[in-house]
Design a protein around this motif. Structure first.
Motif, PDB file in Angstrom:
ATOM      1  N   PRO A 102      29.153  40.119  33.152  1.00  0.00           N
ATOM      2  CA  PRO A 102      28.377  39.222  34.030  1.00  0.00           C
ATOM      3  C   PRO A 102      29.249  38.302  34.878  1.00  0.00           C
ATOM      4  N   ASN A 103      30.421  37.961  34.396  1.00  0.00           N
ATOM      5  CA  ASN A 103      31.308  37.072  35.158  1.00  0.00           C
ATOM      6  C   ASN A 103      32.169  37.811  36.168  1.00  0.00           C
ATOM      7  N   GLY A 104      31.979  39.126  36.295  1.00  0.00           N
ATOM      8  CA  GLY A 104      32.720  39.903  37.288  1.00  0.00           C
ATOM      9  C   GLY A 104      33.963  40.580  36.770  1.00  0.00           C
ATOM     10  N   LEU A 105      34.388  40.284  35.549  1.00  0.00           N
ATOM     11  CA  LEU A 105      35.549  40.978  34.973  1.00  0.00           C
ATOM     12  C   LEU A 105      35.211  42.444  34.749  1.00  0.00           C
ATOM     13  N   ARG A 106      36.165  43.310  35.101  1.00  0.00           N
ATOM     14  CA  ARG A 106      35.997  44.741  34.866  1.00  0.00           C
ATOM     15  C   ARG A 106      36.694  45.102  33.558  1.00  0.00           C
TER      16      ARG A 106
ATOM     17  N   TYR B  96      42.149  47.706  25.559  1.00  0.00           N
ATOM     18  CA  TYR B  96      41.187  47.176  26.514  1.00  0.00           C
ATOM     19  C   TYR B  96      41.951  46.625  27.717  1.00  0.00           C
ATOM     20  N   VAL B  97      41.632  47.152  28.874  1.00  0.00           N
ATOM     21  CA  VAL B  97      42.212  46.647  30.117  1.00  0.00           C
ATOM     22  C   VAL B  97      41.137  45.821  30.831  1.00  0.00           C
ATOM     23  N   VAL B  98      41.431  44.548  31.041  1.00  0.00           N
ATOM     24  CA  VAL B  98      40.485  43.625  31.655  1.00  0.00           C
ATOM     25  C   VAL B  98      41.028  43.204  32.995  1.00  0.00           C
ATOM     26  N   THR B  99      40.287  43.496  34.066  1.00  0.00           N
ATOM     27  CA  THR B  99      40.756  43.234  35.432  1.00  0.00           C
ATOM     28  C   THR B  99      39.880  42.172  36.089  1.00  0.00           C
ATOM     29  N   GLY B 100      40.528  41.123  36.542  1.00  0.00           N
ATOM     30  CA  GLY B 100      39.794  40.055  37.216  1.00  0.00           C
ATOM     31  C   GLY B 100      40.346  39.808  38.603  1.00  0.00           C
ATOM     32  N   SER B 101      39.890  38.750  39.210  1.00  0.00           N
ATOM     33  CA  SER B 101      40.389  38.363  40.554  1.00  0.00           C
ATOM     34  C   SER B 101      40.669  36.861  40.533  1.00  0.00           C
TER      35      SER B 101
END
Length: 417
Positions: A105-109, A408-413
């Protein structure tokens, strides 16, 4: 060199090059696997000469024939080892596979991807083919492998490992991705099992004593493979011709392997017809039946079963046998004595097949098929590294996916919490 230094030297060498394999392309790994296959074929005479010395020494020591059968190689078995390596090369590369993914929900992939274990220790008895299977699967799954075979197969394994190391080096990968641990010093096994931090996973493959020792003494995480006290249950609704073929194949196709049948259970509704037929067919194949009173009444050739017979993995032309009153009685017997490997039911009843499959506690359940099919190659996995009878991470024949872990790979901006 003492055992601890020997193991640490090999493990550190393997760990140092395992990172290179983690980022190797599928093409690079498959080229190495095909090089292994070609080298095994080209140097078969060298391997067979070494194996003949092991077999001769085993016979001189009085090692049982079923163990010698596991130890023995011939041209056909070497060719099968080479085919196994080629089969693994043809399989999809599990590394980088996305197991699941989502956008939070917060936009993290978020993605969960398969990654290598790192360094895997394989501790096994006899069976030199395991050397190739383990090396091929670990290499394709991105891990270095430490091979600790038995002293009875020392010359065979030394020859094979020499072939494997030369082959992968010729294909551009470091030879230390495949390392042999000295089997003549028993302390090397203890040191290998305590090499936490250098070894990421240990897999025992062999008899009950070896497996129990590894599970009890290891500080390295272990995937427990198990012995095979496999049952064939002939239900009241069985096709008896089909049942006879399945029973004979499951027991006699190859007696020295873990997926051979070791026990027969027959529903009382078909016992009068099936039991004499089964005894006769098994006797023709040289099988000694260790039976309950019902089997003993059917033939003087039946040996009375003792309490030890029901839980025994014979690995020989012996079979325990009993008549049961119902499917549920069969299930209770199996749940009491099974090793959790493979259980088979022969029945034309869909309901009986479903109930049996749900109630027995096993890594594999065969419905109208021989127990001999519990095998990584038969399941289409390529060469297997073993059959797990535990319930965590991996169960049943272990192929490439079972030799990986995940990240787990977590991709944000620029996300911050």
């Amino acid at each position: 060199m003492d055992a601890r230094t020997h193991v640490e030297t090999r493990a550190r060498a393997a760990k140092a090059v395992s990172a290179d394999l983690a980022v190797a392309t599928r093409a690079a790994k498959d080229t190495a696997l095909r090089a292994i296959a070609d080298a095994l074929t080209q140097r078969a005479d060298e391997i067979l000469t070494a194996n003949a010395r092991d077999v001769e020494a085993a016979r001189a020591e009085g090692i049982p024939e079923h163990i010698i059968d596991r130890l023995r190689l011939d041209e056909e078995r070497v060719a099968a080892m080479a085919d196994g390596a080629r089969n693994v090369a043809a399989l999809p590369d599990p590394i980088g596979e996305v197991v699941r993914g989502s956008t939070l929900p917060n936009g993290l992939r978020l993605t969960q991807v398969r990654v290598p274990m790192g360094v895997i220790a394989m501790i096994y008895e006899a069976r030199p083919n395991v050397t190739v299977d383990a090396a091929a699967i670990c290499l394709k799954a991105g891990s270095a492998v430490l091979l600790r075979g038995s002293s009875s197969a020392r010359q065979s394994n030394t020859a094979i490992v020499g072939v494997l190391r030369t082959a992968i080096e010729s294909a551009g990968l470091p030879a230390d991705l495949i390392c042999q641990i000295d089997p003549t010093d028993r302390e090397t096994t203890e040191q290998l099992l305590r090499a936490r931090g250098l070894v990421d996973l240990a897999i025992p493959r062999g008899g009950a004593g070896l497996i129990q020792m590894v599970v009890e003494r290891s500080t390295v995480p272990v995937i427990e493979t198990g012995v095979g006290n496999c049952h064939v249950y002939v239900d009241a609704d069985a096709d008896l011709d089909k049942a006879l073929d399945i029973l004979v194949n499951a027991k006699t196709h190859r007696t020295s392997v873990c997926n051979a049948a070791e026990s027969l259970l027959v529903h009382k509704a078909v016992a009068d017809v099936f039991v004499p037929r089964a005894i006769a067919a098994l006797r023709d194949e040289g099988v000694t039946v260790h039976g309950d009173s019902a089997f003993q009444a059917a033939s003087d050739a039946v040996v009375p079963a003792t309490g030890d017979d029901w839980a025994r993995e014979y690995l020989s032309l012996d079979l325990s046998a009993a008549v049961v009153g119902s499917l549920d009685d069969a299930v209770r017997h199996i749940r009491t004595y099974s090793s959790g490997h493979t259980e088979a039911i022969v029945t034309e009843s869909i309901d009986a097949a479903h109930r049996f499959s749900m109630l027995v506690d096993a890594a594999a359940v065969m419905v109208n098929a021989s127990t001999r099919f519990t095998d990584g190659a038969e399941f289409g996995f390529g060469a297997e590294i073993g059959i797990s009878t535990q319930k965590l991470h991996a169960r049943g024949p272990m192929g490439l996916p079972e030799m990986t872990t995940t990240t787990y790979v977590v991709t944000g901006s620029g996300h911050v919490r």
